[in-house]
Design an enzyme around this catalytic site. Sequence first.
Site, PDB file in Angstrom:
ATOM      1  N   ASP A  23       0.848  -1.180   0.000  1.00  0.00           N
ATOM      2  CA  ASP A  23       0.000   0.000   0.000  1.00  0.00           C
ATOM      3  C   ASP A  23       0.889   1.237   0.000  1.00  0.00           C
ATOM      4  OD1 ASP A  23      -2.327   1.847   0.834  1.00  0.00           O
ATOM      5  OD2 ASP A  23      -3.295  -0.116   0.805  1.00  0.00           O
ATOM      6  N   HIS A  79      -3.513   5.840   3.760  1.00  0.00           N
ATOM      7  CA  HIS A  79      -4.257   4.644   3.389  1.00  0.00           C
ATOM      8  C   HIS A  79      -3.571   3.369   3.862  1.00  0.00           C
ATOM      9  CE1 HIS A  79      -6.145   1.681   0.572  1.00  0.00           C
ATOM     10  NE2 HIS A  79      -7.196   2.459   0.728  1.00  0.00           N
ATOM     11  N   SER A  92     -11.491  -1.259  -0.144  1.00  0.00           N
ATOM     12  CA  SER A  92     -10.190  -1.309   0.522  1.00  0.00           C
ATOM     13  C   SER A  92     -10.289  -2.006   1.870  1.00  0.00           C
ATOM     14  CB  SER A  92      -9.632   0.106   0.709  1.00  0.00           C
ATOM     15  OG  SER A  92      -9.285   0.693  -0.506  1.00  0.00           O
TER      16      SER A  92
END
Length: 518
Positions: free
Chosen positions: A243, A292, A463
């Site tokens: 990520d 994120h 996600s």
Amino acid sequence: MKYLKNNQIFGLIFIALFVVSCSTDEQPQVSHAELSKTATEVIPSSEIDQIILKSLQETGDFVWGNQSEELILSALLQTDSVLTIGYQAAGKELTNARIGLESVDNPEMQKAATDIIGMISGLNLTKQASNMRAIDESLIHTDLPLLELKVYSLEALQNLRSMQEVRYFEPRGYEFDYNLLNDDQTARILSDSGCENEPETITASDYSIIAPGAKSSWNYDQMGISQAWNQSTGAGITVGVIDTGLSPDQPALNGSFNNGQSAGRTVQSYGTYKTGYWWWKKYDGPTDQCGHGTAMAGVVASPRNTFGNALGVAYNSNLISVRGTSDVIFNSGNEKDGVAEALVLLAKRSDVNIISMSIGDLFSSSKVADAIRYAHNRGKLIFAAAGTSTTFTNWVGVIFPATMSETVAVTGVKEGNGYQRCDTCHSGSQVEFTVIMERAGSNSKPLTTALYSNDPSTVGGSSVATATASGIAALVWANNPSWTREQVLDKMKSTSDLYPTRNAEYGYGNLNAAAALN
């Protein structure tokens, strides 16, 4: 990515390729004056984007290998001119199942790469532009059967198309204009929270406090996760999260990773994303500059802590965070490099069981696909997000790499009877599982760790669904440590809500962690 210059591998050829200085690695390497001299009429990027858009709307994907040499050359000349070429030994088809198992060092593979480099370098040297400078060499990946070098001529592409040593070729740095996806010019394929991951004030009804003081997200009971903890906490299993990296300012994923009822485990951070020019780049480090990656790592493995932060699904699993991309869309050349290198890094580690990828792009990248197959062929269980749009576009289906058969595609749905995807989640025939991650009334999202602070944040979209599924897989695998990837996946399927039926949009439906442990 891990490359060796061709003379380091073969000691045979020094390829002089000439490039122009520019501000980023994605900008054109050939001047407008030089473009006008080419025998091929250059297709402008606006027209290329329309071709890509039309393909996405009609087929759900765009494949560079299906395009004309003229279009590919136009894309090259308007970016960094770097062509990614997948190769194989002459007369020996390299199947997907052999990528990562077939050595790139054997003489036949070396000869294939050498022949390709020799052909293109010779043509490049006859196409020198007056403003080109700075000698460079071609780059050959040390693990994947691909090489990259600059291409300026249509003849080179035509020759590549006819060579039996070539599996594919595509522009490294071309970026599709995502603004074309929606009339309001704001549509992007992102997580619900994108790169925002600040601590929040969470409504008390959206979590429960469990010993020794951690916050358990509202959806854990509905997914059988809370009940599964009586049998498994993920101990002994390692999950790799590719990520945007890991924040050093989030205590739960750093110094307090072993806190409360989480103990005896490890957390590691790496960075495979690079910034800079194609010929001179540097690693950007493992630190999350988006938010994120920290959120996804928290969903998977945040500790069952004493200080009131969110806890992860597999709170006793080991965690490896790899910063492979700057944001959740890996659409730039450097991001594709970073994601591919991250996959190879995790694939080569025998301790890694699961790879979680809550990132993606609208259409396929052969380089990243090679890396996915490399990891899959080494036994890794790979979960990938089906896709999330901040501005909803009905026609967008499952995105890459969740479209690949080597990955397990996951999307998010709302709580309640029946199946209704979350407001921004994608769905489609490639989806394997769903995760409840949006409240029916308030649209509240699950809890996770923020970039900093012991106060949690929330995160949505496919996600968080993907990270949750990865955590559930860790619970199942930890309960059955001798199992193979296929056995873990079969158990997750057979205990899912819709099994044995497979829905056209939601696969086998909602996972049930508790049922998968019985």
